[in-house]
Design a protein around this motif. Sequence first.
Motif, PDB file in Angstrom:
ATOM      1  N   VAL A   6       0.869  -1.322   0.233  1.00  0.00           N
ATOM      2  CA  VAL A   6       0.116  -0.012  -0.442  1.00  0.00           C
ATOM      3  C   VAL A   6       0.407   1.537   0.103  1.00  0.00           C
ATOM      4  N   THR A   7       0.857   2.254  -0.980  1.00  0.00           N
ATOM      5  CA  THR A   7       2.014   3.817  -0.908  1.00  0.00           C
ATOM      6  C   THR A   7       0.188   4.777  -0.626  1.00  0.00           C
ATOM      7  N   THR A   8       0.191   5.587   0.005  1.00  0.00           N
ATOM      8  CA  THR A   8      -0.057   6.570   0.515  1.00  0.00           C
ATOM      9  C   THR A   8       0.476   7.791  -0.048  1.00  0.00           C
ATOM     10  N   ILE A   9       0.409   8.635  -0.235  1.00  0.00           N
ATOM     11  CA  ILE A   9       0.515  10.473  -0.141  1.00  0.00           C
ATOM     12  C   ILE A   9       2.260  11.110   0.756  1.00  0.00           C
ATOM     13  N   GLU A  10       1.714   9.772   2.067  1.00  0.00           N
ATOM     14  CA  GLU A  10       3.270  10.067   2.781  1.00  0.00           C
ATOM     15  C   GLU A  10       4.124   9.469   2.135  1.00  0.00           C
ATOM     16  N   GLY A  11       4.187   7.982   1.597  1.00  0.00           N
ATOM     17  CA  GLY A  11       5.132   7.675   0.522  1.00  0.00           C
ATOM     18  C   GLY A  11       5.507   7.444  -0.380  1.00  0.00           C
TER      19      GLY A  11
END
Length: 167
Positions: free
Chosen positions: A75-80
């Motif tokens: 999972v990739t979020t904006i933080e990543g």
Amino acid sequence: MTRTIHVTLDINGEMHSLDVEPRVTLLDALRDHLELTGTKKGCDQGQCGACTCHVDGQRVLSCLTLAAQVEGRQVTTIEGIADDDGTLHAVQRAFLEHDAFQCGYCTPGQIMSAVACIREGHAGSDAEIREYMSGNLCRCGAYNSIVAAVREAAELTAGVRQKAEAA
């Protein structure tokens, strides 16, 4: 007594173990359990795109995805999406350069969709960008700037890719 399940989630390259109710969405796991608040809760019905993140490189609406469904997946979020040294992703830089936000609430979802738009080859024209990004709503109406930012980031990304292939 509320029943919980144990899930291990790979979020932005870090493993997180959680005990959550089976019906907890990925969005709520990110925001309420992991304090990753960059992914926004807009409509909570899959209609606005504010909660967009990536699962195994594909964009998903995290408000419609159960946390248990993404166990064992990346999972990739904006933080990543920025580099480890803090260098912003090309899309993030383009959004800043083009003022592709007003209030900023939809921006994380817009950026995550734009990254997927470019990666999947849907940034060939402004019309194609608009179509691909149509699932992300902006109440402030920054659409022209968003399209310009996606176009610029796509051009930069293509230029970097061509240089790498030539080397």
